[in-house]
Design a protein around this motif. Sequence first.
Motif, PDB file in Angstrom:
ATOM      1  N   ARG A  13       1.499   2.194 -40.509  1.00  9.80           N
ATOM      2  CA  ARG A  13       0.833   0.842 -40.383  1.00  9.80           C
ATOM      3  C   ARG A  13       1.235   0.277 -41.776  1.00  9.80           C
ATOM      4  O   ARG A  13       1.631  -0.902 -41.728  1.00  9.80           O
ATOM      5  N   LEU A  14       1.066   0.636 -42.974  1.00  9.95           N
ATOM      6  CA  LEU A  14       1.427   0.153 -44.043  1.00  9.95           C
ATOM      7  C   LEU A  14       2.918  -0.317 -43.995  1.00  9.95           C
ATOM      8  O   LEU A  14       3.159  -1.244 -44.694  1.00  9.95           O
ATOM      9  N   LEU A  15       3.808   0.591 -43.940  1.00 11.95           N
ATOM     10  CA  LEU A  15       5.364   0.410 -43.806  1.00 11.95           C
ATOM     11  C   LEU A  15       5.501  -0.564 -42.422  1.00 11.95           C
ATOM     12  O   LEU A  15       6.825  -0.815 -42.306  1.00 11.95           O
ATOM     13  N   GLY A  16       4.589  -0.698 -41.711  1.00  6.30           N
ATOM     14  CA  GLY A  16       4.917  -1.505 -40.573  1.00  6.30           C
ATOM     15  C   GLY A  16       6.018  -0.767 -39.504  1.00  6.30           C
ATOM     16  O   GLY A  16       6.927  -1.253 -39.049  1.00  6.30           O
ATOM     17  N   LEU A  17       5.937   0.490 -39.275  1.00  5.13           N
ATOM     18  CA  LEU A  17       7.051   1.311 -38.541  1.00  5.13           C
ATOM     19  C   LEU A  17       6.606   1.232 -36.932  1.00  5.13           C
ATOM     20  O   LEU A  17       5.493   1.756 -36.579  1.00  5.13           O
ATOM     21  N   PRO A  18       7.303   0.530 -36.120  1.00  7.35           N
ATOM     22  CA  PRO A  18       6.955   0.571 -34.669  1.00  7.35           C
ATOM     23  C   PRO A  18       7.162   1.645 -33.956  1.00  7.35           C
ATOM     24  O   PRO A  18       7.782   2.618 -34.437  1.00  7.35           O
ATOM     25  N   ALA A  19       6.267   1.834 -33.115  1.00  7.73           N
ATOM     26  CA  ALA A  19       6.637   3.030 -32.022  1.00  7.73           C
ATOM     27  C   ALA A  19       7.703   2.859 -31.058  1.00  7.73           C
ATOM     28  O   ALA A  19       8.357   3.700 -30.514  1.00  7.73           O
ATOM     29  N   THR A  20       7.875   1.569 -30.757  1.00  3.95           N
ATOM     30  CA  THR A  20       8.828   1.217 -29.719  1.00  3.95           C
ATOM     31  C   THR A  20      10.264   1.444 -30.239  1.00  3.95           C
ATOM     32  O   THR A  20      10.547   0.774 -31.019  1.00  3.95           O
ATOM     33  N   HIS A  21      11.128   1.973 -29.321  1.00  6.64           N
ATOM     34  CA  HIS A  21      12.448   2.130 -29.815  1.00  6.64           C
ATOM     35  C   HIS A  21      13.529   1.264 -29.141  1.00  6.64           C
ATOM     36  O   HIS A  21      12.791   0.874 -27.990  1.00  6.64           O
ATOM     37  N   LYS A  22      14.566   1.160 -29.608  1.00  5.47           N
ATOM     38  CA  LYS A  22      15.810   0.544 -28.893  1.00  5.47           C
ATOM     39  C   LYS A  22      16.108   1.471 -27.614  1.00  5.47           C
ATOM     40  O   LYS A  22      15.784   2.816 -27.629  1.00  5.47           O
ATOM     41  N   PRO A  23      16.764   0.945 -26.724  1.00  5.24           N
ATOM     42  CA  PRO A  23      17.177   1.691 -25.444  1.00  5.24           C
ATOM     43  C   PRO A  23      18.143   2.642 -25.863  1.00  5.24           C
ATOM     44  O   PRO A  23      18.954   2.510 -26.765  1.00  5.24           O
ATOM     45  N   VAL A  24      18.024   3.866 -25.277  1.00  5.64           N
ATOM     46  CA  VAL A  24      19.114   4.967 -25.427  1.00  5.64           C
ATOM     47  C   VAL A  24      20.449   4.394 -25.095  1.00  5.64           C
ATOM     48  O   VAL A  24      21.449   4.722 -25.866  1.00  5.64           O
ATOM     49  N   SER A  25      20.561   3.612 -24.134  1.00  6.05           N
ATOM     50  CA  SER A  25      21.968   3.032 -23.475  1.00  6.05           C
ATOM     51  C   SER A  25      22.204   1.665 -24.285  1.00  6.05           C
ATOM     52  O   SER A  25      21.544   0.803 -23.680  1.00  6.05           O
ATOM     53  N   PRO A  26      22.866   1.583 -25.367  1.00  8.40           N
ATOM     54  CA  PRO A  26      22.998   0.186 -25.759  1.00  8.40           C
ATOM     55  C   PRO A  26      23.629  -0.726 -24.836  1.00  8.40           C
ATOM     56  O   PRO A  26      23.560  -2.011 -25.201  1.00  8.40           O
ATOM     57  N   ASP A  27      24.521  -0.523 -23.873  1.00  5.49           N
ATOM     58  CA  ASP A  27      25.165  -1.301 -22.992  1.00  5.49           C
ATOM     59  C   ASP A  27      24.477  -1.663 -21.726  1.00  5.49           C
ATOM     60  O   ASP A  27      24.886  -1.970 -20.937  1.00  5.49           O
ATOM     61  N   CYS A  28      23.038  -1.348 -21.726  1.00  7.40           N
ATOM     62  CA  CYS A  28      22.167  -1.769 -20.658  1.00  7.40           C
ATOM     63  C   CYS A  28      21.931  -3.220 -20.758  1.00  7.40           C
ATOM     64  O   CYS A  28      21.206  -3.665 -19.679  1.00  7.40           O
ATOM     65  N   TRP A  29      22.217  -3.964 -21.883  1.00  7.45           N
ATOM     66  CA  TRP A  29      21.845  -5.528 -21.784  1.00  7.45           C
ATOM     67  C   TRP A  29      23.009  -6.012 -22.587  1.00  7.45           C
ATOM     68  O   TRP A  29      23.664  -5.674 -23.288  1.00  7.45           O
ATOM     69  N   THR A  30      23.030  -7.548 -21.748  1.00 12.15           N
ATOM     70  CA  THR A  30      24.031  -8.386 -22.517  1.00 12.15           C
ATOM     71  C   THR A  30      23.026  -9.789 -22.930  1.00 12.15           C
ATOM     72  O   THR A  30      22.102 -10.163 -22.473  1.00 12.15           O
ATOM     73  N   LEU A  31      23.575 -10.670 -23.742  1.00 11.74           N
ATOM     74  CA  LEU A  31      23.161 -11.918 -24.056  1.00 11.74           C
ATOM     75  C   LEU A  31      24.058 -12.883 -23.666  1.00 11.74           C
ATOM     76  O   LEU A  31      25.179 -12.583 -24.244  1.00 11.74           O
ATOM     77  N   GLN A  32      23.973 -13.720 -22.942  1.00  9.32           N
ATOM     78  CA  GLN A  32      24.884 -14.937 -22.787  1.00  9.32           C
ATOM     79  C   GLN A  32      24.163 -16.163 -22.177  1.00  9.32           C
ATOM     80  O   GLN A  32      23.226 -16.425 -21.630  1.00  9.32           O
ATOM     81  N   ASN A  33      24.570 -17.381 -23.151  1.00 10.74           N
ATOM     82  CA  ASN A  33      23.844 -18.663 -23.017  1.00 10.74           C
ATOM     83  C   ASN A  33      22.409 -18.720 -23.033  1.00 10.74           C
ATOM     84  O   ASN A  33      21.781 -19.424 -22.186  1.00 10.74           O
ATOM     85  N   GLY A  34      21.673 -17.967 -23.757  1.00  9.29           N
ATOM     86  CA  GLY A  34      20.380 -17.703 -24.034  1.00  9.29           C
ATOM     87  C   GLY A  34      19.578 -17.068 -22.992  1.00  9.29           C
ATOM     88  O   GLY A  34      18.420 -17.337 -22.617  1.00  9.29           O
ATOM     89  N   THR A  35      20.431 -16.195 -22.355  1.00 12.27           N
ATOM     90  CA  THR A  35      19.771 -15.189 -21.435  1.00 12.27           C
ATOM     91  C   THR A  35      20.122 -13.942 -21.682  1.00 12.27           C
ATOM     92  O   THR A  35      21.320 -13.787 -21.675  1.00 12.27           O
ATOM     93  N   VAL A  36      19.101 -13.089 -21.566  1.00 13.50           N
ATOM     94  CA  VAL A  36      19.387 -11.708 -21.629  1.00 13.50           C
ATOM     95  C   VAL A  36      19.086 -11.258 -20.267  1.00 13.50           C
ATOM     96  O   VAL A  36      18.391 -11.325 -19.298  1.00 13.50           O
ATOM     97  N   MET A  37      20.347 -10.401 -19.900  1.00 13.13           N
ATOM     98  CA  MET A  37      20.340  -9.599 -18.497  1.00 13.13           C
ATOM     99  C   MET A  37      20.066  -8.200 -18.916  1.00 13.13           C
ATOM    100  O   MET A  37      21.172  -7.521 -19.722  1.00 13.13           O
ATOM    101  N   LEU A  38      19.334  -7.423 -18.307  1.00 16.24           N
ATOM    102  CA  LEU A  38      18.970  -6.021 -18.507  1.00 16.24           C
ATOM    103  C   LEU A  38      19.110  -5.190 -17.310  1.00 16.24           C
ATOM    104  O   LEU A  38      18.589  -5.600 -16.196  1.00 16.24           O
ATOM    105  N   ASP A  39      19.884  -4.241 -17.258  1.00 20.14           N
ATOM    106  CA  ASP A  39      20.429  -3.407 -16.224  1.00 20.14           C
ATOM    107  C   ASP A  39      19.274  -2.240 -16.068  1.00 20.14           C
ATOM    108  O   ASP A  39      19.385  -1.322 -16.953  1.00 20.14           O
TER     109      ASP A  39
END
Length: 138
Positions: A13-39
Motif C-alpha cells: 500500500r505504501l509503495l502503491g503496488l497494484p495486484a492487477t497485471h498487464k495481459p500475458v498476450s500484449p497483442d490482445c488489444w489495439t488502440l485506434q481513433n480513441g477506441t480500444v479493441m480487446l480480443d
Amino acid sequence: MSVTKLDRNFFQRLLGLPATHKPVSPDCWTLQNGTVMLDLSKVTELSKAGSAVRLDGKGLEHSLLVVHGDDGRFHALKNVCTHGKRQLDPVPGTSTVQCCSIGSSTFSYDGKLIEGPAKGPLTVYRVEEGEKTLKIVL
C-alpha cells in the motif's frame, strides 16, 4: 454499506503496488481513433467474473483497468484514483474497485466513491461487448 478491504501488506500500500497485471498476450488489444479493441480469445485472464487486466502504453494517455465484473459484465475505468493518482484493483465478490494505496478509496463499477479520501468519482468508459471482443470508447 460495509466495505471489504483488499488483503495487502503495508509496503504494498505504501509503495502503491497494484495486484492487477498487464495481459500475458500484449497483442490482445489495439488502440485506434480513441477506441480500444480487446480480443477476448487472447485474454484468458478475463475469462471469469472477478478478474481484471491493466492496459498501458500503445498510445494510451493513461492506464485502463478492464474488469470482468461480479455482475457478469465488463467494465473499463481510468486506472487512476482521484485521491493520490495510484492504480486500482478489483475487490473480488464485491462489485467494487479499490485504490492500491494506504487510503484504500473504494468505488463502485460505475465510478461512484463509496469510501475513502478520494476527491471524487472515477472516469468510466463505455464498453460494447461483442461475441469475442470488447470495444472500449475513450
